[in-house]
Design a protein around this motif. Sequence first.
Motif, mmCIF file in Angstrom:
data_model
loop_
_atom_site.group_PDB
_atom_site.id
_atom_site.type_symbol
_atom_site.label_atom_id
_atom_site.label_comp_id
_atom_site.label_asym_id
_atom_site.label_seq_id
_atom_site.Cartn_x
_atom_site.Cartn_y
_atom_site.Cartn_z
ATOM 1 N N GLY B 117 0.828 -1.208 0.000
ATOM 2 C CA GLY B 117 0.000 0.000 0.000
ATOM 3 C C GLY B 117 0.858 1.251 0.000
ATOM 4 N N PHE B 118 1.879 1.256 0.884
ATOM 5 C CA PHE B 118 2.805 2.395 0.926
ATOM 6 C C PHE B 118 3.549 2.533 -0.409
ATOM 7 N N MET B 121 1.592 4.333 -2.957
ATOM 8 C CA MET B 121 1.535 5.779 -2.652
ATOM 9 C C MET B 121 2.849 6.461 -3.026
ATOM 10 N N ILE B 122 3.942 5.804 -2.680
ATOM 11 C CA ILE B 122 5.267 6.380 -2.980
ATOM 12 C C ILE B 122 5.430 6.519 -4.497
ATOM 13 N N TYR B 123 5.070 5.485 -5.223
ATOM 14 C CA TYR B 123 5.161 5.535 -6.689
ATOM 15 C C TYR B 123 4.244 6.611 -7.269
ATOM 16 N N ALA B 124 3.036 6.738 -6.708
ATOM 17 C CA ALA B 124 2.076 7.725 -7.222
ATOM 18 C C ALA B 124 2.657 9.127 -7.121
ATOM 19 N N VAL B 125 3.239 9.432 -5.959
ATOM 20 C CA VAL B 125 3.787 10.778 -5.742
ATOM 21 C C VAL B 125 5.017 10.988 -6.634
ATOM 22 N N PHE B 126 5.901 9.992 -6.655
ATOM 23 C CA PHE B 126 7.115 10.129 -7.473
ATOM 24 C C PHE B 126 6.752 10.333 -8.944
ATOM 25 N N ASP B 172 3.807 -3.802 10.845
ATOM 26 C CA ASP B 172 4.976 -4.618 10.526
ATOM 27 C C ASP B 172 4.640 -6.116 10.533
ATOM 28 N N SER B 173 3.372 -6.411 10.796
ATOM 29 C CA SER B 173 3.008 -7.805 11.001
ATOM 30 C C SER B 173 2.712 -8.550 9.697
ATOM 31 N N ILE B 174 2.956 -9.864 9.767
ATOM 32 C CA ILE B 174 2.578 -10.692 8.621
ATOM 33 C C ILE B 174 1.501 -11.707 9.038
ATOM 34 N N GLU B 175 0.912 -11.464 10.198
ATOM 35 C CA GLU B 175 -0.210 -12.318 10.618
ATOM 36 C C GLU B 175 -1.450 -11.915 9.831
ATOM 37 N N SER B 176 -2.268 -12.931 9.496
ATOM 38 C CA SER B 176 -3.435 -12.678 8.642
ATOM 39 C C SER B 176 -4.339 -11.599 9.241
ATOM 40 N N LYS B 177 -4.567 -11.683 10.548
ATOM 41 C CA LYS B 177 -5.490 -10.740 11.188
ATOM 42 C C LYS B 177 -4.972 -9.300 11.033
ATOM 43 N N MET B 178 -3.690 -9.175 11.234
ATOM 44 C CA MET B 178 -3.085 -7.837 11.144
ATOM 45 C C MET B 178 -3.049 -7.344 9.692
ATOM 46 N N MET B 179 -2.867 -8.308 8.811
ATOM 47 C CA MET B 179 -2.791 -7.906 7.398
ATOM 48 C C MET B 179 -4.158 -7.452 6.894
ATOM 49 N N ILE B 180 -5.203 -8.021 7.450
ATOM 50 C CA ILE B 180 -6.553 -7.552 7.095
ATOM 51 C C ILE B 180 -6.720 -6.122 7.603
ATOM 52 N N ARG B 181 -6.166 -5.874 8.785
ATOM 53 C CA ARG B 181 -6.220 -4.509 9.334
ATOM 54 C C ARG B 181 -5.439 -3.529 8.428
ATOM 55 N N GLN B 182 -4.437 -4.068 7.758
ATOM 56 C CA GLN B 182 -3.615 -3.206 6.879
ATOM 57 C C GLN B 182 -4.279 -2.963 5.519
ATOM 58 N N LEU B 183 -5.304 -3.738 5.243
ATOM 59 C CA LEU B 183 -5.913 -3.702 3.900
ATOM 60 C C LEU B 183 -6.309 -2.296 3.415
ATOM 61 N N PRO B 184 -6.891 -1.450 4.293
ATOM 62 C CA PRO B 184 -7.244 -0.099 3.814
ATOM 63 C C PRO B 184 -6.044 0.654 3.235
ATOM 64 N N ILE B 185 -4.862 0.404 3.779
ATOM 65 C CA ILE B 185 -3.664 1.103 3.259
ATOM 66 C C ILE B 185 -3.400 0.680 1.822
#
Lengths: 248, 213
Positions: B117-118, B121-126, B172-185
Amino acid sequence: MSVLSVIGLTKRYPNFNLQDINFSLSQGKIMGLIGKNGAGKSTTLKCILNMVHPDSGTIKMFGQDFKANEEKCKQEIGVVLGGIDFYKHKKISDITATTKRFYKNWDEAAYQKYLQTFSLIPEKRVKDLSSGMKVKYMITLALSHNAKLLILDEPTSGLDPVSRDDLLGLFRQLVVDGERSILFSTHITSDLEKIADDITYIKDGNLLKSAKKAAFIESFQHLKEPGETGELSLEDIMIRTERSRYDV
Amino acid sequence: MFNLLYKELRIAAHPNLFVFTALGMLVIVPAYPYGMVFLFGCLGPFITFMYGRETNDIYYTALLPVKKSDTVKSKIMLVVLAQMTQLLISLPFAFLRVRVIPEGNPAGIEANVAYYGFGFMIYAVFNFIFLTYFFKTAYKVGNAFLLAMIPASLGVMFMEVIVHFPQFRWLDSIESKMMIRQLPILIIGLLAYVIMMFATYRVSVKHFEQVDL
């Protein structure tokens, strides 16, 4: 029939103006565009090709407005920009393989024929070609898509006399059948003496004269100095017109 | 359009672009700031544009029977193709890494959902800054790169640093639950990338139309 008409072409830069350039190139003819370095020859050619935006003026190519029909017109022309090498580390074969995809009228048999005629080796890289060979390669590309109009910006500058003569002979041959026309900018006036039908002279961004070669030369004979008998050459005309005196 | 992309890949792109695109695989390195992958994804286009200036690529293209806007489109498509291919190449290595080296990356962020996700975003701005600035002149590649690299580098630094703060460990997590939380990013990143690339195209075309070659 006129293949190219330049009407009222004007381009203003902060320190240079190309003013109201008008000329017309007929089918099957070679027109020489002359002027000293910085006179506006390349700017004129770039304006014709819409690479530089003119402030005013119209370009008609093959009877149609160039700007409105740019892609269509470009299918029918070949351009050599003097001193600009494309992809010098690439092989001829790679550049051709790419270029031919863009032209509807690409004739592979003609391409192979011109390669042989001009002794161009497809495996050679652009940087390994001599200046004369580079021009020949660009002309090969133009002829292989059946270009009706060749626009050549200083194609003979920097060439040795033999290569120059060789190319000039080729240009003359290209228009023999009356199908193709050439607009050719140069400051080497002796080239035009040999091959041009018409001359257009630009001085400091202004059109001095555009006429058939004989009429052109005739119109400048007033520059003769007392005692001179023979006709002035194009070179004499240019030098006498451009001569400047420095108060040093 | 396909022809122009063919031209980009066959004669216009610098070989380095392909190398940097392949560097997506760096996400398998045990301890490495994976944000570097995105910086390589910015460097690749920069080198290709520099090379394009050296090889008079813009002049060659301008003489082809194509619209001026197509020149812009083909360059943007090349950049998008390189960056997307790079991320695609990185994916199997990101999966593999979790299996082969299960202990986390001590150097910075994991190659997880937030990371991608980051990245978008980085590519979009660059891309927006680099391409729109470049097409103002079609030759000032260095300035365009410098300007675009500042926010891109700051973005990478932000991403790499933030995961060290306890309240952002979930990034920084690679646990499924945390990665779902990261999904909006990831979703925001992807949307930002798509929207910014369209904007980049429109603004670049506007700029390039004014350029005298």
